[in-house]
Structure formats: C-alpha cells, structure tokens
Write a protein that holds these residues in place. Structure first.
Motif, mmCIF file in Angstrom:
data_model
loop_
_atom_site.group_PDB
_atom_site.id
_atom_site.type_symbol
_atom_site.label_atom_id
_atom_site.label_comp_id
_atom_site.label_asym_id
_atom_site.label_seq_id
_atom_site.Cartn_x
_atom_site.Cartn_y
_atom_site.Cartn_z
ATOM 1 N N GLU A 63 19.488 4.671 6.570
ATOM 2 C CA GLU A 63 18.326 6.338 5.530
ATOM 3 C C GLU A 63 18.061 6.893 6.926
ATOM 4 N N ASP A 64 18.598 8.707 7.169
ATOM 5 C CA ASP A 64 17.921 9.553 8.057
ATOM 6 C C ASP A 64 17.096 9.673 7.744
ATOM 7 N N GLU A 65 16.234 10.606 8.828
ATOM 8 C CA GLU A 65 14.792 11.602 8.560
ATOM 9 C C GLU A 65 14.946 12.385 6.985
ATOM 10 N N HIS A 66 16.512 12.927 7.014
ATOM 11 C CA HIS A 66 16.273 13.707 6.100
ATOM 12 C C HIS A 66 16.581 12.875 4.376
ATOM 13 N N ILE A 92 0.882 -1.094 -0.006
ATOM 14 C CA ILE A 92 -0.153 -0.263 -0.331
ATOM 15 C C ILE A 92 0.738 1.167 0.043
ATOM 16 N N GLY A 93 2.174 0.985 -0.138
ATOM 17 C CA GLY A 93 2.657 2.488 -1.024
ATOM 18 C C GLY A 93 3.201 2.994 0.862
ATOM 19 N N THR A 94 3.343 2.116 1.914
ATOM 20 C CA THR A 94 3.630 3.167 3.553
ATOM 21 C C THR A 94 5.059 2.109 4.223
ATOM 22 N N GLU A 95 5.933 3.114 4.795
ATOM 23 C CA GLU A 95 7.183 2.679 5.038
ATOM 24 C C GLU A 95 7.293 3.861 6.611
ATOM 25 N N LEU A 96 7.535 2.386 7.134
ATOM 26 C CA LEU A 96 8.018 3.118 8.813
ATOM 27 C C LEU A 96 8.969 2.591 9.090
ATOM 28 N N VAL A 97 10.202 4.253 9.084
ATOM 29 C CA VAL A 97 11.506 3.841 8.659
ATOM 30 C C VAL A 97 11.823 3.857 10.504
ATOM 31 N N PRO A 98 12.793 3.164 10.426
ATOM 32 C CA PRO A 98 13.187 3.371 12.435
ATOM 33 C C PRO A 98 14.530 4.243 12.286
#
Length: 148
Positions: free
Chosen positions: A30-33, A19-25
């Motif tokens: 990858e950092d936030e930026h 569904i095109g969703t990611e939860l990136v810890p």
C-alpha cells in the motif's frame, strides 16, 4: 523503513494490532495515499500541517511523554529518524521510523522522540479546526530503548 527494537517484527505487528496501530513502511503493498484513505474519511485525509521536529532537550516531556490522542492519526515521516514506543497489553513495542513510513494510531498510548531533525506530514480525524487532543497518561517515564 521501520526497524523494531528488541522485538521480532511479526510479534511487534501483532501487539500493535491489538491497540489499532500500524507502522506501514514505504516498500509495502500500500502506498501512502492508500493507507490514509483506508483510515481517514476523504474530508480528513489532507495534510493539515508539515512540521519540523528536532531531538528534544527533555526526552520525557511533550510528545516524548506517554500520551494518547483523541483523534485517529495517519502521519507520514518525510525525513530523518525517530523512535516511537507504544504501550500494549503485552508490553511495550519500540520502533525506529524513517522517511516514507506512515504511522496509523487509533488512540494507542505512545511516546515519540526524534533522533535526528525530522519532517512529518500530519493528518488526523476530526473537524477542520480540531487538534489531536493529546492527553498525558501519567505513565512514569522509563529509559528509552537503546538504539544505534
């Protein structure tokens, strides 16, 4: 930190990808930026607002109701803990989100409930004056997954 509730993390990520969703810890490669730059155009990548969220009185209304947003989202949890649940073709996926998580949603049906007071940095696609364009899906509320 992302803590999936009642589902294996690999299975949860597979379902969310549909569904095109990611939860990136915050401890990802990858950092936030970098995450934000990957999903939003430069003109959209600035924080539009930082919001304070409190646990709701009505856990089935507002953002705690099943909804979709018209814009691509790339929000960052700045503090606190909350529970998000996404609807996927294979069933629901629930996760606890805490400080540092970047939540990317590309139109996926979801609902959100702060568990403690939280601060979020809100970013999304669209013109400078666009809002998220939230639309209630009409999915019947069901009990939230039990969490510690």
């Amino acid at each position: 930190m992302v803590q999936y509730v009642g589902i294996d993390a690999d299975e949860a990520r597979r379902r969310l990808a549909t569904i095109g969703t990611e939860l990136v810890p915050p401890d990802s490669d990858e950092d936030e930026h970098a995450v934000v730059a990957r999903v939003l155009a430069d003109a959209e990548s600035a924080v539009r607002v930082e919001v304070e969220l409190d646990p709701p009185d009505d856990i089935y209304a507002g953002m705690a109701a099943w909804h979709v947003n018209a814009e691509t989202e790339a929000h960052t949890v700045r503090s606190g803990r909350g529970l998000v649940e996404f609807w996927t073709p294979s069933g629901p996926v629930a996760a606890i989100l805490s400080a540092g998580v970047v939540m990317v949603v590309r139109g996926g049906e979801h609902r959100y409930r702060p568990l403690t007071p939280q601060r979020w940095a809100i970013r999304h696609s669209g013109d400078a004056d666009a809002d998220l364009g939230a639309r209630d899906t009409g999915r019947e509320p069901a009990p939230w997954p039990e969490v510690d």
